[in-house]
Write an enzyme that holds these catalytic residues in place. Structure first.
Site, short mmCIF file in Angstrom:
data_model
loop_
_atom_site.label_atom_id
_atom_site.label_comp_id
_atom_site.label_asym_id
_atom_site.label_seq_id
_atom_site.Cartn_x
_atom_site.Cartn_y
_atom_site.Cartn_z
N HIS A 224 31.97 33.67 55.54
CA HIS A 224 32.92 33.77 56.49
C HIS A 224 33.77 31.93 56.08
O HIS A 224 34.81 31.15 57.66
CB HIS A 224 32.46 33.24 57.63
CG HIS A 224 33.75 34.03 58.21
ND1 HIS A 224 33.23 35.40 58.70
CD2 HIS A 224 34.90 33.95 59.40
CE1 HIS A 224 33.88 35.86 60.17
NE2 HIS A 224 34.61 35.18 60.26
N ASP B 275 29.41 39.59 59.43
CA ASP B 275 28.89 37.84 59.48
C ASP B 275 29.12 37.81 60.63
O ASP B 275 29.10 35.87 60.88
CB ASP B 275 28.86 36.76 58.74
CG ASP B 275 30.73 36.87 58.25
OD1 ASP B 275 31.38 36.31 57.44
OD2 ASP B 275 31.06 36.92 59.15
N TYR C 76 37.09 44.26 62.40
CA TYR C 76 35.80 43.86 63.21
C TYR C 76 35.15 44.70 64.20
O TYR C 76 36.80 45.18 65.31
CB TYR C 76 36.69 42.75 64.97
CG TYR C 76 36.60 40.70 63.62
CD1 TYR C 76 37.19 40.01 63.89
CD2 TYR C 76 35.35 40.50 63.08
CE1 TYR C 76 36.57 38.47 62.92
CE2 TYR C 76 34.99 39.07 62.92
CZ TYR C 76 35.97 38.51 62.26
OH TYR C 76 36.03 37.61 61.98
C1 FNS Z 1 39.94 29.96 56.90
C2 FNS Z 1 39.83 31.68 58.13
C3 FNS Z 1 38.85 32.00 57.74
C4 FNS Z 1 38.83 33.45 58.70
C5 FNS Z 1 39.32 33.37 59.70
C6 FNS Z 1 40.55 31.83 60.19
C7 FNS Z 1 40.56 31.16 58.96
C8 FNS Z 1 41.61 30.72 59.84
N1 FNS Z 1 39.32 34.59 60.69
S1 FNS Z 1 38.21 34.41 62.11
O1 FNS Z 1 39.62 33.38 62.62
O2 FNS Z 1 37.67 35.30 62.49
O3 FNS Z 1 37.37 33.23 61.55
C9 FNS Z 1 38.32 36.00 59.79
C10 FNS Z 1 38.66 36.96 60.74
O4 FNS Z 1 39.29 37.04 61.52
N2 FNS Z 1 37.81 38.50 60.12
C11 FNS Z 1 37.26 37.72 58.81
O5 FNS Z 1 36.49 38.38 58.10
N3 FNS Z 1 37.29 36.43 58.02
C12 FNS Z 1 37.85 35.56 58.95
N4 FNS Z 1 37.57 34.29 58.26
C13 FNS Z 1 37.11 34.00 56.72
C14 FNS Z 1 37.37 34.80 55.77
O6 FNS Z 1 37.86 35.83 55.52
C15 FNS Z 1 37.18 34.25 54.40
O7 FNS Z 1 35.60 35.22 54.05
C16 FNS Z 1 36.87 32.19 54.10
O8 FNS Z 1 38.39 31.88 54.31
C17 FNS Z 1 37.39 32.40 52.67
O9 FNS Z 1 36.93 31.45 52.43
P1 FNS Z 1 38.42 29.57 52.03
O10 FNS Z 1 39.17 29.91 53.25
O11 FNS Z 1 37.08 28.19 51.60
O12 FNS Z 1 38.93 30.72 50.90
#
Ligand code: FNS
Length: 496
Positions: free
Chosen positions: A359, A270, A242
């Site tokens: 995401h 995104d 990030y």
């Molecule tokens: C489930 C989950 C996803 C997060 C995620 C945290 C969780 C609990 N976090 S978030 O707190 O900021 O949203 C990140 C993150 O740190 N950075 C990122 O690039 N994607 C983040 N993602 C998105 C992740 O990298 C994938 O794009 C997404 O999880 C794929 O979908 P599925 O969970 O259905 O496999």
């Protein structure tokens, strides 16, 4: 000089706020004077004041890498060791929800009774703490995109070949030049310690065991170095970034990751602002909003997401790509691209790959599924002779090997999987993640055979019928994953 619990307890308000944070096993904690930091805390001042004069470890641990205070709190505010034997133990009155949860943990199914990735989600929903389930399972707004991510795969049908010798099946592949046993990677998901006290290092160990790549999240609960130190042998890790408004901080993070041997920089594009995830907010990760950033009132009841992401730079744009290319030699991949026009821009910008992703539905609701974007993208790249110029990854809603195979047939290099590994880790620790990966490998072997292919290079678009993919009129109800969703899975607030 070693402080006592009483010494700390005297500093228990906004005028003088000391907290204790300690490593569970050692008899000494450390006291910190966080009075001046209160207004800057992204999670709001109230959550800190709740622990003013007390031991804040239990709340602090899942959210903050262990080196956070050493890194970001001025040394003059480090007050020294505290003898934990002198710290009054909080007499927590029995939380009926927690009692019920512990009973569900005791009665959870045996690991061997998990036959697919959805099973881990069903178990996790029952056994995880409300805040943890809220954070992992939540998605933006009505969570339509999150459900579309998986159900889009139900609009793609196979055209299998028969009478092909499929005795020997090999679904290994390479991603950014790294050999992988199966075309998946463990994608970046924040706050691993919400689900498992060891956090992301559990995923590191499983990734090594199964020869898959782990993408290290910027917002990990473990420190970056803890996760890298947990790497074994020639195990490969990527960094998910990030971008911080302070480019100097970002440059340090990137160059440190490169020095520590990361083999790919995945810049998340995104999330100029983290999505609004109501289950996360409902679980009231932090106390209702308060005066946080120099007078502005940030509503920290936005849950964990908002509480930990105020540093993200919303001004990030295509013009910044050359700067990233100037500060690192790592391959650069843009994570969260959602239309073919931007894939073409990525090729032009000279990056090495993109992740087609929304995401996990946690950002823009009604963004299309990644597999639909993939089907839109690859023909255009092929038409322009660009398909080998850039590696295309996909993530979101991948729960079956057939989902993986569909993505590869359409031209993806590999796929990222998030929630299923979080759920498996939260419910069963590393054995859970091991089983989840093994289940996918078993499904890969079977389904490759059944479509008449023996290796990844044979997976092509003509094995699919994608005519219905972009027709959103009839999306089959996805009973299995739908059954685990209950937006109101938060017990009615008991009168105080
Ligand atoms: C489930 C989950 C996803 C997060 C995620 C945290 C969780 C609990 N976090 S978030 O707190 O900021 O949203 C990140 C993150 O740190 N950075 C990122 O690039 N994607 C983040 N993602 C998105 C992740 O990298 C994938 O794009 C997404 O999880 C794929 O979908 P599925 O969970 O259905 O496999």
């Amino acid at each position: 000089m070693t402080l006592s619990g009483n010494d700390v307890a005297k500093h228990n308000d906004a005028k003088s706020c000391w907290v204790i944070v300690h490593v569970i096993q050692t008899p000494f904690g450390k006291a910190y004077d966080v009075t001046d930091f209160l207004p800057e805390h992204p999670g709001g001042s109230k959550i800190i004041l709740k622990y003013a004069g007390k031991d804040a470890t239990e709340e602090y641990d899942p959210i903050h890498p262990p080196d956070t205070l050493d890194k970001y709190l001025d040394k003059s505010k480090h007050l020294g060791p505290v003898n934990m034997d002198t710290v009054a133990k909080e007499v927590m009155q029995e939380d009926p929800d927690e009692v019920e949860r512990q009973q569900r943990v005791a009665q959870k199914p045996l690991l061997e009774q998990c036959y697919n990735l959805h099973d881990f989600e069903a178990v996790a929903r029952r056994v995880m703490k409300r805040t943890a389930w809220g954070y992992y399972s939540s998605a933006a707004d009505d969570e339509i995109t999150m459900r579309e991510n998986h159900s889009a795969f139900h609009r793609i049908w196979f055209r299998p070949r028969v009478l092909v010798d499929v005795e020997k099946v090999d679904f290994s592949t390479k991603m950014l030049g790294t050999p992988c046993s199966i075309p998946i990677y463990i994608t970046a998901t924040a706050l691993g310690k919400l689900g498992n006290p060891e956090g992301e290092v559990v995923l590191t160990r499983a990734a090594h065991k199964h020869e898959v790549i782990q993408m290290i999240p910027t917002l990990a609960s473990c420190s970056f170095d803890e996760i890298v130190d947990a790497r074994q042998g020639d195990q490969v890790q990527w960094l998910q970034l990030y971008v911080n408004k302070d480019r100097e901080i970002t440059k340090k993070i990137i160059q440190h990751a490169e020095k520590r041997g990361c083999k790919g920089l995945f810049i998340t594009v995104d999330a100029p602002q983290l999505g609004r995830r109501e289950k996360d907010m409902r679980s009231k990760f932090t106390d209702p909003g308060s005066n946080v950033q120099s007078g502005s009132t940030t509503d920290t009841s936005q849950g964990a997401a908002r509480a930990i992401s105020s540093f993200i730079d919303p001004s990030l744009s295509w013009k910044d790509i050359p700067w990233f290319q100037s500060v690192t030699k790592m391959p650069i991949i843009l994570k969260g691209v959602q239309r073919v026009e931007d894939v073409l821009k990525a090729v032009e910008a000279g990056v090495q790959g993109v992740v087609l992703s929304n995401h996990g539905g946690r950002q823009l609701d009604f963004a299309r599924s990644a597999v639909e974007i993939l089907a839109e993208t690859m023909p255009v790249l092929r038409e322009r002779g660009l398909e080998n110029k850039i590696e295309i990854f996909v993530d979101g809603g991948i729960r079956r090997a057939t989902d993986i195979i569909k993505c590869l047939c359409l031209g993806a290099t590999g796929v990222g999987i998030g929630r299923p590994f979080l759920y498996a880790m939260s419910a069963y620790g590393q054995p859970g993640v091991d089983r989840a990966i093994q289940l996918l490998k078993d499904e890969m072997e079977m389904n490759m055979r059944l479509i008449g292919c023996t290796k990844v290079s044979e997976l092509h678009p003509e094995l699919l019928d994608t005519r219905a993919l972009s027709v959103h009129a009839t999306t089959p109800v996805d009973h299995l994953s739908g059954a685990v969703y209950d937006p109101l899975a938060v017990p009615a607030q008991r009168p105080k």
